[in-house]
Write an enzyme that holds these catalytic residues in place. Structure first.
Site, short mmCIF file in Angstrom:
data_model
loop_
_atom_site.label_atom_id
_atom_site.label_comp_id
_atom_site.label_asym_id
_atom_site.label_seq_id
_atom_site.Cartn_x
_atom_site.Cartn_y
_atom_site.Cartn_z
N VAL A 29 105.71 88.15 76.64
CA VAL A 29 106.61 87.22 75.94
C VAL A 29 106.32 87.14 74.44
CG1 VAL A 29 107.18 85.77 77.94
CG2 VAL A 29 105.18 85.22 76.55
N ASP A 51 119.32 91.88 70.91
CA ASP A 51 118.65 91.87 72.21
C ASP A 51 119.66 91.87 73.37
OD1 ASP A 51 116.58 91.54 70.51
OD2 ASP A 51 115.59 89.96 71.64
O1 PMV Z 1 110.88 90.57 66.93
P1 PMV Z 1 112.27 90.19 67.25
O2 PMV Z 1 112.78 90.79 68.49
O3 PMV Z 1 112.50 88.72 67.13
O4 PMV Z 1 113.14 90.95 66.16
C1 PMV Z 1 113.69 90.36 65.09
C2 PMV Z 1 114.41 91.37 64.27
C3 PMV Z 1 114.79 90.81 62.92
O5 PMV Z 1 115.54 91.82 62.27
C4 PMV Z 1 113.58 90.50 62.10
C5 PMV Z 1 115.62 89.55 63.07
C6 PMV Z 1 117.01 89.73 63.67
O6 PMV Z 1 117.60 88.70 64.07
O7 PMV Z 1 117.54 90.85 63.69
#
Ligand code: PMV
Length: 297
Positions: free
Chosen positions: A92, A142
């Protein structure tokens, strides 16, 4: 349901530049059964929540509670007591999309339980809604990657499947090295990067790399692009000494590697070559855990 990694373009994507994300074979499953309370159990967190209603504020389970609320509401189902048991291989809060994976798997299991047919577009729409409501603000990265699978280009909060790159990527073996717990939340890291007055120069370079990567058909070249993207992320101050140590080793014993996700610790994605046994031997003392993985199409 699967997990995601960002191959190129994190942070730049927040400003409308392109990112490339990939669905990987780390799984989550959710079992739904009738119960006499709302019961949510997570094997990963080693935690159980028992409640009479869905108005409970439990931070660990807020994604699940909101998934239940949105599901019941969307399909006009009178909320009834259920037990949800969550099993996940995804660590997580380290940039691998564990929340989106759990949301999507919960939606699928609920739709099976209630005999409701959901296609990928329905799942994507509902999962994105849950993320948005739970986080306040969310990018589609995601939920889109985990719903549709394969390799996606994300730009201006829209996505397209990169089918040509899929053909190349499915021949690639990756290793995810979970190096250390993140020291900050995604939102805080995004904020810090926003304060850098030179950020746009870096984002333009990152965008160029992502654009090149879409056309690549050679593992060595792809690995070099990963390393180039990492160097640029270092200039945004989102890497750490521990992460850089792992990348330095990977430079010698793989095609290439970079930090993946928002940074401040977390995971490194490595494109493996024939030296993978030597690589694992040398990095295993610098990581929390290792996950060999491939793209899920
Ligand atoms: O680490 P994560 O899955 O929260 O990735 C964030 C990616 C970012 O580019 C930093 C933020 C986004 O919302 O795209």
């Amino acid at each position: 349901m699967v997990a995601k990694v960002i191959l190129f373009g994190e942070h730049a994507v927040v400003y409308g530049y392109r990112a490339i994300s990939m669905a990987i074979n780390l799984n989550t499953s959710v079992k739904v059964e009738k119960a006499d309370k709302f019961i949510i159990y997570s094997e990963n967190l080693n935690k159980t929540l028992v409640s009479d209603n869905l108005e409970c504020n439990d931070r660990d389970f807020s994604y699940i509670i909101n998934t239940l609320k949105i599901f019941f509401n969307n399909f006009n189902i009178e909320p009834e007591y259920l037990k949800l048991s969550i099993y996940s291989e995804i660590p997580v809060s380290c940039g691998l999309g564990s929340s989106a994976s759990v949301i999507i798997e919960t939606l699928k299991s609920l739709s099976n339980f209630y005999n409701i047919e959901l296609d990928k577009n329905d799942i994507f729409k509902l999962a994105y809604e849950v993320e948005r409501i739970t986080q306040g603000k969310a990018s589609i990265t995601d939920t889109a990657t985990i719903t549709y699978g394969g390799v996606l280009e994300i730009k201006d909060n829209k996505f397209r499947k990169l089918n040509d790159l899929n053909d190349f990527i499915k021949e690639c073996d990756f290793l995810i090295a979970y190096v250390e717990k993140r020291n900050k939340k995604t939102a805080d890291l995004v904020k810090e990067v926003s304060n850098l007055d030179y950020k746009d120069e870096i984002f333009k370079e990152i965008d160029k790399i992502a654009k090149e990567a879409i056309k690549v058909n050679d593992k060595k070249e792809f690995g070099e692009l990963l390393l180039k993207n990492h160097e640029l992320l270092k200039k945004l101050n989102i890497s750490t000494n521990k992460i850089d140590k792992v990348i330095d080793i990977a430079k010698k014993y793989s095609y290439g590697a970079k930090i993946t996700g928002a940074g401040g610790g977390g995971c490194v994605i490595i494109l493996l070559n024939d030296n993978w046994k030597e690589l694992i031997k040398r990095i295993k003392n610098h990581v929390i855990s290792l996950y060999p993985c491939k793209v899920i199409l």
